[in-house]
Design a protein around this motif. Sequence first.
Motif, PDB file in Angstrom:
ATOM      1  N   THR A 109      34.307  43.704  26.907  1.00  0.00           N
ATOM      2  CA  THR A 109      34.586  44.917  26.306  1.00  0.00           C
ATOM      3  C   THR A 109      36.080  44.608  26.088  1.00  0.00           C
ATOM      4  N   ARG A 140      28.527  39.030  28.662  1.00  0.00           N
ATOM      5  CA  ARG A 140      28.494  39.332  29.949  1.00  0.00           C
ATOM      6  C   ARG A 140      27.487  38.093  30.625  1.00  0.00           C
ATOM      7  N   GLU A 142      25.191  38.147  32.784  1.00  0.00           N
ATOM      8  CA  GLU A 142      24.097  38.822  33.546  1.00  0.00           C
ATOM      9  C   GLU A 142      23.589  38.151  34.389  1.00  0.00           C
ATOM     10  N   VAL A 149      16.767  40.339  23.095  1.00  0.00           N
ATOM     11  CA  VAL A 149      17.908  40.650  22.732  1.00  0.00           C
ATOM     12  C   VAL A 149      18.303  42.018  23.465  1.00  0.00           C
ATOM     13  N   MET A 150      17.459  42.800  24.459  1.00  0.00           N
ATOM     14  CA  MET A 150      17.735  43.668  25.003  1.00  0.00           C
ATOM     15  C   MET A 150      18.588  43.664  26.193  1.00  0.00           C
ATOM     16  N   ARG A 151      18.525  42.556  26.855  1.00  0.00           N
ATOM     17  CA  ARG A 151      19.566  42.325  27.883  1.00  0.00           C
ATOM     18  C   ARG A 151      19.798  40.985  27.646  1.00  0.00           C
ATOM     19  N   GLY A 152      21.091  40.573  26.846  1.00  0.00           N
ATOM     20  CA  GLY A 152      21.469  39.439  26.405  1.00  0.00           C
ATOM     21  C   GLY A 152      22.650  39.124  27.346  1.00  0.00           C
ATOM     22  N   MET A 157      27.991  44.611  19.992  1.00  0.00           N
ATOM     23  CA  MET A 157      28.417  45.976  20.238  1.00  0.00           C
ATOM     24  C   MET A 157      29.191  46.733  19.531  1.00  0.00           C
ATOM     25  N   TYR A 161      37.318  53.652  20.594  1.00  0.00           N
ATOM     26  CA  TYR A 161      38.493  54.017  21.564  1.00  0.00           C
ATOM     27  C   TYR A 161      39.209  54.902  20.792  1.00  0.00           C
ATOM     28  N   GLU A 280      18.601  52.342  27.334  1.00  0.00           N
ATOM     29  CA  GLU A 280      19.977  52.688  27.140  1.00  0.00           C
ATOM     30  C   GLU A 280      20.507  52.153  26.097  1.00  0.00           C
ATOM     31  N   VAL A 281      20.775  52.847  24.933  1.00  0.00           N
ATOM     32  CA  VAL A 281      21.207  52.480  23.452  1.00  0.00           C
ATOM     33  C   VAL A 281      22.745  52.645  23.126  1.00  0.00           C
ATOM     34  N   GLY A 282      23.299  53.627  24.012  1.00  0.00           N
ATOM     35  CA  GLY A 282      24.796  53.720  23.774  1.00  0.00           C
ATOM     36  C   GLY A 282      25.188  54.480  25.017  1.00  0.00           C
ATOM     37  N   PHE A 285      32.507  57.382  27.381  1.00  0.00           N
ATOM     38  CA  PHE A 285      33.282  57.521  28.501  1.00  0.00           C
ATOM     39  C   PHE A 285      34.509  58.289  28.245  1.00  0.00           C
ATOM     40  N   TYR A 314      33.696  54.140  23.547  1.00  0.00           N
ATOM     41  CA  TYR A 314      32.324  54.934  23.332  1.00  0.00           C
ATOM     42  C   TYR A 314      31.261  53.511  22.481  1.00  0.00           C
ATOM     43  N   GLY A 315      30.433  53.172  23.420  1.00  0.00           N
ATOM     44  CA  GLY A 315      29.613  51.914  22.948  1.00  0.00           C
ATOM     45  C   GLY A 315      28.208  52.068  22.649  1.00  0.00           C
ATOM     46  N   ILE A 316      27.858  51.374  21.472  1.00  0.00           N
ATOM     47  CA  ILE A 316      26.529  51.478  21.014  1.00  0.00           C
ATOM     48  C   ILE A 316      25.875  49.958  21.114  1.00  0.00           C
TER      49      ILE A 316
HETATM   50  C1  P5A Z   1      32.176  51.758  25.851  1.00  0.00           C
HETATM   51  C2  P5A Z   1      32.518  50.826  24.647  1.00  0.00           C
HETATM   52  C3  P5A Z   1      31.063  49.753  27.568  1.00  0.00           C
HETATM   53  O1  P5A Z   1      31.350  48.743  27.521  1.00  0.00           O
HETATM   54  N1  P5A Z   1      33.406  49.837  26.752  1.00  0.00           N
HETATM   55  C4  P5A Z   1      33.329  49.783  25.251  1.00  0.00           C
HETATM   56  C5  P5A Z   1      32.431  50.613  27.268  1.00  0.00           C
HETATM   57  N2  P5A Z   1      29.973  50.561  27.868  1.00  0.00           N
HETATM   58  S1  P5A Z   1      28.655  49.718  28.200  1.00  0.00           S
HETATM   59  O2  P5A Z   1      27.750  50.935  28.607  1.00  0.00           O
HETATM   60  O3  P5A Z   1      28.802  48.617  29.077  1.00  0.00           O
HETATM   61  O4  P5A Z   1      27.927  49.235  27.074  1.00  0.00           O
HETATM   62  C6  P5A Z   1      27.654  49.761  25.872  1.00  0.00           C
HETATM   63  C7  P5A Z   1      26.466  49.417  25.061  1.00  0.00           C
HETATM   64  O5  P5A Z   1      26.105  48.069  25.084  1.00  0.00           O
HETATM   65  C8  P5A Z   1      24.664  47.793  25.298  1.00  0.00           C
HETATM   66  N3  P5A Z   1      24.689  46.738  26.373  1.00  0.00           N
HETATM   67  C9  P5A Z   1      23.903  45.765  25.996  1.00  0.00           C
HETATM   68  N4  P5A Z   1      23.104  45.297  25.030  1.00  0.00           N
HETATM   69  C10 P5A Z   1      22.652  43.932  25.236  1.00  0.00           C
HETATM   70  N5  P5A Z   1      22.871  43.084  26.095  1.00  0.00           N
HETATM   71  C11 P5A Z   1      23.497  43.599  27.248  1.00  0.00           C
HETATM   72  N6  P5A Z   1      23.683  42.841  28.357  1.00  0.00           N
HETATM   73  C12 P5A Z   1      24.335  44.710  27.076  1.00  0.00           C
HETATM   74  N7  P5A Z   1      25.096  45.250  27.951  1.00  0.00           N
HETATM   75  C13 P5A Z   1      25.436  46.686  27.466  1.00  0.00           C
HETATM   76  C14 P5A Z   1      24.215  49.024  26.023  1.00  0.00           C
HETATM   77  O6  P5A Z   1      23.385  49.634  24.721  1.00  0.00           O
HETATM   78  C15 P5A Z   1      25.135  49.883  26.273  1.00  0.00           C
HETATM   79  O7  P5A Z   1      25.074  51.213  26.194  1.00  0.00           O
END
Ligand code: P5A
Length: 437
Positions: A109, A140, A142, A149-152, A157, A161, A280-282, A285, A314-316
């Motif tokens: 991030t 990350r 994980e 690609v849902m939890r990569g 992203m 800010y 969770e797609v977004g 904070f 704000y993340g997507i």
């Molecule tokens: C918001 C922007 C942040 O990182 N920092 C900058 C803040 N937020 S978050 O919730 O951790 O991540 C934002 C969105 O990124 C997606 N996401 C992922 N997508 C795929 N694989 C992952 N491992 C992963 N981790 C987070 C999510 O959609 C999350 O809402």
Amino acid sequence: MRRSQYFLPTLKENPAEAQIVSHRLMLRAGMIRQSSAGIYSWLPLGLRVLKRIEQVVREEQNAAGAMEVLMPTIQPAELWRESGRYEDYGAEMLRIRDRHEREMLYGPTNEEQITEIFRASARSYRDLPRMMYHIQWKFRDEVRPRFGVMRGREFLMKDNYSFDVDYAGAKRSYNKMFVSYLRTFARMGLKAIPMAADSGPIGGDMSHEFQILASTGESRIYCDKRLLEFDALSSEVDYDEDLQPVVDRWTGPYAATDDKHDPAKCPVAKGDLIEARGIEVGHIFYFGTKYSKPLNCAVSGPNGELAPVEMGSYGIGVSRLAGAIIEASHDDAGIVWPEAVAPFKVGLVNLRAGDGACDSACAELYGQLRAKGVEVLLDDRQESAGAKFAEMDLIGLPWQLIVGPRGLAQGKVEIKERRTGAREELSREAAFARLAG
Ligand code: P5A
């Protein structure tokens, strides 16, 4: 694009490693290919979708007044030592050393980095407010990367800010993003439900995550069914107005994740409460001065006094969305792309490639549609009709335009809408007019 020249490595069988439908369909439709656990290459069809999602996100960010920048993927460790997060972030952070043994990291991030950029030039309250975003790969590590690609581990992203002078301003920026997110997801054909969330490693005391409904979602959610009836696109949003009423309209009715839902205290009548699974797609904070203080990002106010700026992020999940949209929109035959993110709008099927009349009708329609800016995939291969239809359904283009010798003899072609399966025979001109619109 001509199918005969396109790199589209579709699979007939379901890949054993895929546990959820979007992962299965992305592999079968030749969109992605795994490189190592949680790390993917995006193939031509998948990349088109990723770019289209990115573009919707970008347009809505710009409309809300945010400016696009591009920060690097690799960051210096010392920046994260300044905020105290270098140690806190733990094993999810990929730490690396360069040839001089300098400690670096692959950014999970960018709060620290954007703050460093902003502090170098911000002097006065007149330099605020500002919002800057980028669309960049994150890493990350994980524990359990899964579901494609849902939890990569590596994922794309959009992170924005905001910098404001005081709490009221920061709340306004937060609300702008809140509304912008509702619009962004609605444009992709998704119903996103915002709910109060924990802020985790990003920090702060106000946070909402945006969940879209899908039976395979990782989070269990509870929400007032009226939330699903709101239409985020029904009115044009003017970001100069006070957006609090719109936000209240969405946060007023009850919505909560599993861990926050207490059946004994739930305010919603039983018949109005929906229990569902979400993705969770977004996530947005507000964290005030959590980063600006330690990183010394301050501006002088109207009376000359220096104060740390108020921030939010704000993340997507852009790459996650490719999977999430499939989870929300598919059937037994394959993907059903919403038009806003489809890799091509039209799949033009030549039922008898090699037949002079079919070839020339297809070439003409292909050229005319492209001249109107319509993206077309022309299946010009000498394959069976069944194989072509199955592939078109699998890759999920919104419209199929089918050209065969029997129809052509009567001056007709066929249009099939992927979502409904509705078929219609039309003249070539009428079909063209329908699809070019
Ligand atoms: C918001 C922007 C942040 O990182 N920092 C900058 C803040 N937020 S978050 O919730 O951790 O991540 C934002 C969105 O990124 C997606 N996401 C992922 N997508 C795929 N694989 C992952 N491992 C992963 N981790 C987070 C999510 O959609 C999350 O809402």
